[in-house]
Structure formats: C-alpha cells, structure tokens
Design an enzyme around this catalytic site. Structure first.
Site, PDB file in Angstrom:
ATOM      1  N   GLU A 171      -4.951  -3.726  -1.973  1.00 21.97           N
ATOM      2  CA  GLU A 171      -6.392  -3.451  -1.919  1.00 21.97           C
ATOM      3  C   GLU A 171      -6.709  -2.206  -1.085  1.00 21.97           C
ATOM      4  O   GLU A 171      -7.837  -1.745  -1.055  1.00 21.97           O
ATOM      5  CB  GLU A 171      -7.164  -4.676  -1.397  1.00 21.97           C
ATOM      6  CG  GLU A 171      -6.809  -5.144   0.001  1.00 21.97           C
ATOM      7  CD  GLU A 171      -5.601  -6.099   0.051  1.00 21.97           C
ATOM      8  OE1 GLU A 171      -4.621  -5.861  -0.676  1.00 21.97           O
ATOM      9  OE2 GLU A 171      -5.642  -7.047   0.851  1.00 21.97           O
ATOM     10  N   LYS A 198      -1.251  -7.060  -9.443  1.00 24.57           N
ATOM     11  CA  LYS A 198      -2.218  -7.177  -8.330  1.00 24.57           C
ATOM     12  C   LYS A 198      -1.829  -6.112  -7.301  1.00 24.57           C
ATOM     13  O   LYS A 198      -0.955  -6.315  -6.467  1.00 24.57           O
ATOM     14  CB  LYS A 198      -2.140  -8.584  -7.737  1.00 24.57           C
ATOM     15  CG  LYS A 198      -3.394  -9.084  -7.048  1.00 24.57           C
ATOM     16  CD  LYS A 198      -3.905  -8.219  -5.918  1.00 24.57           C
ATOM     17  CE  LYS A 198      -3.140  -8.383  -4.626  1.00 24.57           C
ATOM     18  NZ  LYS A 198      -3.571  -7.404  -3.587  1.00 24.57           N
ATOM     19  N   CYS A 252       9.554   1.847   3.303  1.00 25.70           N
ATOM     20  CA  CYS A 252      10.454   0.735   3.618  1.00 25.70           C
ATOM     21  C   CYS A 252      11.880   1.233   3.836  1.00 25.70           C
ATOM     22  O   CYS A 252      12.701   0.539   4.388  1.00 25.70           O
ATOM     23  CB  CYS A 252      10.434  -0.285   2.502  1.00 25.70           C
ATOM     24  SG  CYS A 252      10.982   0.424   0.961  1.00 25.70           S
ATOM     25  N   SER A 292       5.356  -7.020   3.181  1.00 28.01           N
ATOM     26  CA  SER A 292       5.925  -7.362   4.491  1.00 28.01           C
ATOM     27  C   SER A 292       6.692  -8.685   4.407  1.00 28.01           C
ATOM     28  O   SER A 292       6.438  -9.518   3.530  1.00 28.01           O
ATOM     29  CB  SER A 292       4.804  -7.456   5.521  1.00 28.01           C
ATOM     30  OG  SER A 292       3.869  -8.425   5.098  1.00 28.01           O
ATOM     31  N   GLU A 310       9.262  -4.131  12.818  1.00 29.63           N
ATOM     32  CA  GLU A 310       8.965  -2.967  11.979  1.00 29.63           C
ATOM     33  C   GLU A 310       7.632  -2.363  12.432  1.00 29.63           C
ATOM     34  O   GLU A 310       6.614  -3.042  12.440  1.00 29.63           O
ATOM     35  CB  GLU A 310       8.870  -3.425  10.516  1.00 29.63           C
ATOM     36  CG  GLU A 310       8.579  -2.294   9.550  1.00 29.63           C
ATOM     37  CD  GLU A 310       8.408  -2.787   8.108  1.00 29.63           C
ATOM     38  OE1 GLU A 310       7.717  -3.797   7.895  1.00 29.63           O
ATOM     39  OE2 GLU A 310       8.957  -2.133   7.206  1.00 29.63           O
ATOM     40  N   PHE A 330       0.808  -1.224   0.000  1.00 30.97           N
ATOM     41  CA  PHE A 330       0.000   0.000   0.000  1.00 30.97           C
ATOM     42  C   PHE A 330       0.837   1.269   0.000  1.00 30.97           C
ATOM     43  O   PHE A 330       0.344   2.340  -0.372  1.00 30.97           O
ATOM     44  CB  PHE A 330      -0.941   0.019   1.227  1.00 30.97           C
ATOM     45  CG  PHE A 330      -0.251   0.424   2.507  1.00 30.97           C
ATOM     46  CD1 PHE A 330      -0.047   1.771   2.806  1.00 30.97           C
ATOM     47  CD2 PHE A 330       0.225  -0.529   3.406  1.00 30.97           C
ATOM     48  CE1 PHE A 330       0.604   2.152   3.982  1.00 30.97           C
ATOM     49  CE2 PHE A 330       0.877  -0.159   4.576  1.00 30.97           C
ATOM     50  CZ  PHE A 330       1.067   1.183   4.854  1.00 30.97           C
TER      51      PHE A 330
HETATM   52  P1  NAD Z   1       1.530  -6.698   2.899  1.00 30.56           P
HETATM   53  O1  NAD Z   1       2.574  -7.751   2.942  1.00 30.56           O
HETATM   54  O2  NAD Z   1       0.429  -6.759   3.881  1.00 30.56           O
HETATM   55  O3  NAD Z   1       0.795  -6.706   1.456  1.00 30.56           O
HETATM   56  C1  NAD Z   1       1.538  -6.653   0.255  1.00 30.56           C
HETATM   57  C2  NAD Z   1       0.731  -7.339  -0.843  1.00 30.56           C
HETATM   58  O4  NAD Z   1       0.548  -8.713  -0.510  1.00 30.56           O
HETATM   59  C3  NAD Z   1      -0.670  -6.750  -1.060  1.00 30.56           C
HETATM   60  O5  NAD Z   1      -0.918  -6.671  -2.436  1.00 30.56           O
HETATM   61  C4  NAD Z   1      -1.573  -7.752  -0.372  1.00 30.56           C
HETATM   62  O6  NAD Z   1      -2.853  -7.832  -0.973  1.00 30.56           O
HETATM   63  C5  NAD Z   1      -0.833  -9.061  -0.540  1.00 30.56           C
HETATM   64  N1  NAD Z   1      -1.083 -10.001   0.573  1.00 30.56           N
HETATM   65  C6  NAD Z   1      -1.301  -9.681   1.870  1.00 30.56           C
HETATM   66  N2  NAD Z   1      -1.481 -10.806   2.601  1.00 30.56           N
HETATM   67  C7  NAD Z   1      -1.364 -11.849   1.745  1.00 30.56           C
HETATM   68  C8  NAD Z   1      -1.452 -13.274   1.909  1.00 30.56           C
HETATM   69  N3  NAD Z   1      -1.685 -13.835   3.099  1.00 30.56           N
HETATM   70  N4  NAD Z   1      -1.276 -14.036   0.835  1.00 30.56           N
HETATM   71  C9  NAD Z   1      -1.038 -13.483  -0.386  1.00 30.56           C
HETATM   72  N5  NAD Z   1      -0.968 -12.153  -0.595  1.00 30.56           N
HETATM   73  C10 NAD Z   1      -1.107 -11.340   0.457  1.00 30.56           C
HETATM   74  O7  NAD Z   1       2.279  -5.295   2.951  1.00 30.56           O
HETATM   75  P2  NAD Z   1       1.662  -3.828   3.116  1.00 30.56           P
HETATM   76  O8  NAD Z   1       1.162  -3.653   4.497  1.00 30.56           O
HETATM   77  O9  NAD Z   1       0.756  -3.516   1.980  1.00 30.56           O
HETATM   78  O10 NAD Z   1       2.974  -2.949   2.889  1.00 30.56           O
HETATM   79  C11 NAD Z   1       3.861  -2.595   3.908  1.00 30.56           C
HETATM   80  C12 NAD Z   1       5.070  -3.515   3.945  1.00 30.56           C
HETATM   81  O11 NAD Z   1       5.749  -3.467   2.696  1.00 30.56           O
HETATM   82  C13 NAD Z   1       6.099  -3.101   4.981  1.00 30.56           C
HETATM   83  O12 NAD Z   1       6.572  -4.249   5.624  1.00 30.56           O
HETATM   84  C14 NAD Z   1       7.202  -2.463   4.149  1.00 30.56           C
HETATM   85  O13 NAD Z   1       8.494  -2.506   4.728  1.00 30.56           O
HETATM   86  C15 NAD Z   1       7.142  -3.297   2.931  1.00 30.56           C
HETATM   87  N6  NAD Z   1       7.770  -2.621   1.805  1.00 30.56           N
HETATM   88  C16 NAD Z   1       9.010  -3.053   1.450  1.00 30.56           C
HETATM   89  C17 NAD Z   1       9.663  -2.424   0.413  1.00 30.56           C
HETATM   90  C18 NAD Z   1      11.020  -2.876   0.004  1.00 30.56           C
HETATM   91  O14 NAD Z   1      11.500  -2.376  -0.975  1.00 30.56           O
HETATM   92  N7  NAD Z   1      11.677  -3.787   0.696  1.00 30.56           N
HETATM   93  C19 NAD Z   1       9.052  -1.355  -0.268  1.00 30.56           C
HETATM   94  C20 NAD Z   1       7.787  -0.949   0.128  1.00 30.56           C
HETATM   95  C21 NAD Z   1       7.159  -1.608   1.179  1.00 30.56           C
END
Ligand code: NAD
Length: 500
Positions: free
Chosen positions: A176, A173, A281, A226, A385, A149
């Site tokens: 959401e 994808k 991040c 994450s 985090e 997000f």
């Molecule tokens: P998230 O892991 O909750 O979601 C990321 C994506 O995965 C979304 O599209 C979500 O719909 C999908 N998803 C969530 N749960 C899932 C599951 N159980 N099975 C399959 N798909 C699933 O992350 P978020 O809260 O949207 O974003 C924040 C996180 O992203 C933080 O941890 C941040 O550090 C990380 N991030 C990392 C970088 C990097 O470059 N390393 C960059 C941006 C964000």
C-alpha cells in the site's frame, strides 16, 4: 487527490470500502495520492472473477500464453521511462535504479515466455511392455501474490509472469506504500491481449490479505516481505491447505579476506550497502573484514568514499544521485532510531548519516549513508534488519570466525566473500548456511532462469521464486501410466503387484 483503485475483470474498479491510505512522494514528504484499502467482500469478488477466468485461461495453449507475455514485454519496454518515474515517485529510489528493477522483472517475463518448453513434463516409453508413463504439469487455479514496498515492479514480476504462463489466474495485493506500478502493469497485460479476469489487482491491507490466505478458491500464495509477516502468511495459508512460498527479511554479511582487492571490495560494498538507500533484501548490511589490518584498510576507504556519496531526490535534472530518500517518515524514524541504538549499545559511529547535508531534501524522508565499526553479535544493530543506509563493520580474526558469525544469524538470505583465494571461497560456499552466495559478487541475485530464495528465517516453504522452482510452485504434477492392448479385453484381473 488521485485515488489508486483496484483492477478487476480487465478494468479499473472503484472500491466502496470507505478506507484509504496515503501514498507519499518520499523526496518531498508530501502526500501525492491515496490508495484504497479494499474490504473482505471486494477481495472475495476479485477471487471469484479469477476463479471464473481459470477454466478458459488454463485451456489456452502454452504457446498462445507465451505470445501474450512476449507482447507484454515489448509494452513494458516501450513504457519503461514512465514506469521508472512512477516507481521513483512513490518509492524514492533513483531513476536508473528503478529502470534496473524493471529490467530484472522483465527477465522473469522472458523466462516465462519459454513456457511451452518449461511445461513439457517427463515421458518414459515402455516402463513395462507396451506401457508408457508421462507427467503433466497442470496449473493450480487461482494464485495470490502479496508484495513489499521495496520493489513495486520487480517482486510482483517474480510471481505473476510464471503463474500466468503456467495457466493460472492471479490476484495481486501490492504494497500500500507504492501501489501504482502494479496497477499500470495490469493495464499493460490487458493491452498485450490477456483475457479479462486472468490478472487482478486488489489494493489493501491485512483485511484483504486474510481473505487471500483463507478463501478456499485460492490454491497458492506467494509472499515477499518482513519475516514476522512471512511466518504468519506461511502458517495461516498452509493451515488452509494452500501451497505457500513466503520470503522474509535479511541481514547480509560480506566477508573481506586479507588478500581481497580492496578497491574492488569497497566499490562493491558502497553500491550493495547504500544503493536504494539500503532498502533491498539483498543489501549488504554487515562487512566482515578478516584481520585487524584488513579492517583498518577497509574502514579508511569506506570513510573516504562515504564523503562523496550523493544523496538526494530520485529524479533530478543533471547528474543523478547515488541514493534517494527512505519510503516513509515512519521508516525514516525507525532507521534513525537504530542509529541511536547502535551508539547506546557501544558500537563506534564512524559516519553519522543524520548529519549529512542533503541538497534539495526539503521535507523528504532523507538520511545520509551511515557507518558503524566494532559492531558485535548480540547488539540489536547486528541481529535486526534495519533496512536503511546503515553499514556495520564486524571485525573477526579468521575465516572460521566469519563463517560462525554468519551461520549463527537468524537470517540466511544472501552473503558474499571477497578474496583472491579459490580455496577460501570454495570452503565458504560449502559451509555457509545462506541461500544465495556471491564470490567477489556483492549482491548474488540469481538470474530469472535460476531460482531466488534464502534459508533459515528468510524463507518459509520449500520452493524458491522464479526459475525452475517457480514453474514447480505454480504447477502440480499428474503422472499417467497407460497401456493400449491390442485387444482391451485381454486385460484380465491382476491381484499381484505388476513387475512388468
Ligand atoms: P511488510 O512485511 O511490512 O509488508 C509486505 C506485505 O505484507 C505488504 O503487501 C503488506 O500490505 C502486507 N502486510 C503487512 N502487515 C500485514 C499483516 N499484519 N497481515 C497481513 N498482511 C500484512 O514488508 P515491507 O516493509 O513492505 O517490505 C520490506 C521487507 O521485505 C523487508 O523485511 C525485506 O527484507 C523484505 N523483502 C524480502 C525479500 C526477499 O526476497 N527475501 C525481497 C524484498 C523484500
């Protein structure tokens, strides 16, 4: 209520899954629209369309593919204000920061416009007498992107411009929580001349993601999010024979040496810790002053600066805020929960963002800038985090101890050192186990023509995103060795290893 649908085969496609999720305006706390959560079958249909489009798109010359991306870049620039407002209205970040995110995404498009040069491969004349060898960097097929997000424009733009430029087709994808921007980008790609079916957007949750990870037509998966989900994505998609790059979470430390320019370090820290409400991040979440005297000076200046931090809606008339709300109420509760955890663990809460008076906050998901001191490894507010505007000060006595603290952490995304001592900086760069390092630069995000990625549990998979690694990720190499004898019938049988 507006519904954010899918974009398949060059048009907006309604979902019949019967499942939706609310999309909030974080500044007001209200539901502003809803997003469809597509079914497995709808996701398979998007993959089928992308698979069909591959044969045609992969044969379009790299020069023509680049020209479409040039046009797309111009269109994104033309619509930059509209896109930035859209980002801010669903994510919450302030307008100028949303425009900054778009610019960083556009830089990847600019990089991808160089694809005729980037995809040239290698060539050796006369590897043997009359024998030449050369490599082709060919596209893979259908590639999938799954994004978080916190950068609804930039992170998808880390992925699809390079993938498409290389001749792949794509199924995106998005998160959401803020799904509208990728859909708008899909419309602009079409307007730029991208053939239907080459870029598709499927909105959804785990149900859609699991199809992307397992369907045999998908060749490669790019993920950012994450760490637990990144690990799941890597394990599942790899087990299904795909190449995967899965970027995860972070806890980034900034070491402040006694000789650092303290005003410069504090300026840098304020933006790096509290910009975008800490939902980056590459945000700095731990400041590591070396020596007690450095720690006292740093703390005093941070407290002073925090008293003037402007927190409020991302879009306002007049002077812009420094920092907006968090993305959802659930995330706000998580961040506020961590503040309590820090107190319970014995860290000193120096500035409590829960008590900030925030103008125009209403029912928005706001928490003010928060500062803890005397945070130690082993405390959850150091090891986990938080992804909010919460900065920890972890004091150490020596550079050695700072290096040990950072290297012992499970994450290795970004880090920085502030110093005037070139030797200290050099030692830090060499010994630190982190993927992206800044010297007097707080958020060392590599430019588009370099590659972005962390170490340890911040990245699963060998290849980083965009830049040279991006091109390697989205192509596979084929090496041709060829001979054109004057008379092919001269060839004869050869039973020993040729040594030319
Ligand atoms: P998230 O892991 O909750 O979601 C990321 C994506 O995965 C979304 O599209 C979500 O719909 C999908 N998803 C969530 N749960 C899932 C599951 N159980 N099975 C399959 N798909 C699933 O992350 P978020 O809260 O949207 O974003 C924040 C996180 O992203 C933080 O941890 C941040 O550090 C990380 N991030 C990392 C970088 C990097 O470059 N390393 C960059 C941006 C964000």
């Amino acid at each position: 209520m507006t519904t954010v649908e899918n974009f398949i085969n060059g048009q907006v496609a309604a979902s019949n899954s019967g499942r939706t999720a609310p999309v909030y305006n974080p500044a007001s706390g209200e539901v502003s629209r809803q997003v469809v959560l597509s079914s497995a079958d709808e996701t398979r249909e998007a993959i089928r369309i992308a698979d069909e489009a591959f044969a045609g798109w992969s044969r379009v010359t790299p020069l023509r593919r680049a020209r479409i991306l040039f046009k797309f870049k111009a269109l994104v620039e033309e619509h930059a204000d509209e896109l930035a407002r859209l980002i801010s209205s669903e994510h919450g970040k302030v307008f100028s920061d949303a425009k900054g995110e778009l610019t960083r995404g556009l830089e990847v498009v600019e990089f991808a416009c160089g694809i005729p040069h980037l995809q040239k491969g290698e060539h050796s004349l006369n590897v043997g007498t009359g024998v030449d060898s050369f490599s082709l960097m060919q596209p893979l097929g259908v590639c999938a992107g799954i994004s978080p997000f916190n950068f609804p424009a930039m992170v998808p733009m880390w992925m699809f411009p390079v993938a498409l430029a290389c001749g792949n087709t794509f199924v995106m994808k998005p998160s959401e929580k803020d799904p509208s921007t990728p859909l708008r980008l899909a419309e602009l790609l079409k307007e730029a001349g991208l053939p239907d079916g080459v870029f598709n957007v499927v909105n959804g949750d785990k149900e859609s993601v699991d199809v992307l990870l397992t369907d045999e037509r998908v060749q490669a998966v790019s993920f950012v999010g994450s760490t637990p989900i990144a690990q799941y994505i890597y394990a599942t998609a790899s087990a299904h024979g795909k190449r995967v790059q899965a970027l995860g979470g972070a806890k980034n430390h900034m070491v402040v040496m006694p000789d650092a320019d303290m005003d410069q370090a504090v300026d840098a820290l304020m933006g790096a810790a509290y910009g975008s409400a800490g939902e980056r991040c590459m945000a700095i979440s731990v400041a590591v002053p070396v020596g007690e005297e450095t720690a006292e000076r740093l703390r005093a200046k941070l407290v002073e600066r925090l008293s003037t931090l402007r927190v409020g809606p991302g879009i306002v008339d007049g002077q812009e805020n420094d920092m907006g709300p968090l993305v959802t109420r659930e995330h706000l509760e998580k961040v506020v929960g961590y503040i309590q955890t820090g107190i319970d663990e014995g860290a000193e809460l120096v500035v409590d963002g829960r008590e900030s008076v925030i103008e125009g906050a209403g029912d928005g998901f706001f928490v003010g800038g928060t500062l803890f001191d005397h945070v130690k490894p082993g405390m959850r507010i150091h090891s986990e985090e938080i992804f909010g505007p919460v900065l920890a000060i972890s004091r150490v006595d020596t550079l050695e101890a700072a290096v040990a603290m950072v290297n012992a952490h499970e994450y290795g995304n970004g880090t920085a050192i502030f110093t005037r001592d070139g030797n200290a900086a050099r030692q830090y760069c060499e010994r630190i186990q982190v993927g992206m390092v800044g010297v007097n630069v707080p958020i060392p995000v590599p430019m588009a023509f370099h590659s972005f990625g962390g170490w340890k549990r911040s990245l699963f998979g060998p290849l980083h995103m965009h830049g040279p690694d991006g091109v390697r990720f989205y192509t596979r190499m084929k090496t041709i060795t060829q001979r054109w004898p004057s008379d092919v019938r001269d060839g004869g049988n050869q039973f020993t290893m040729p040594t030319h």
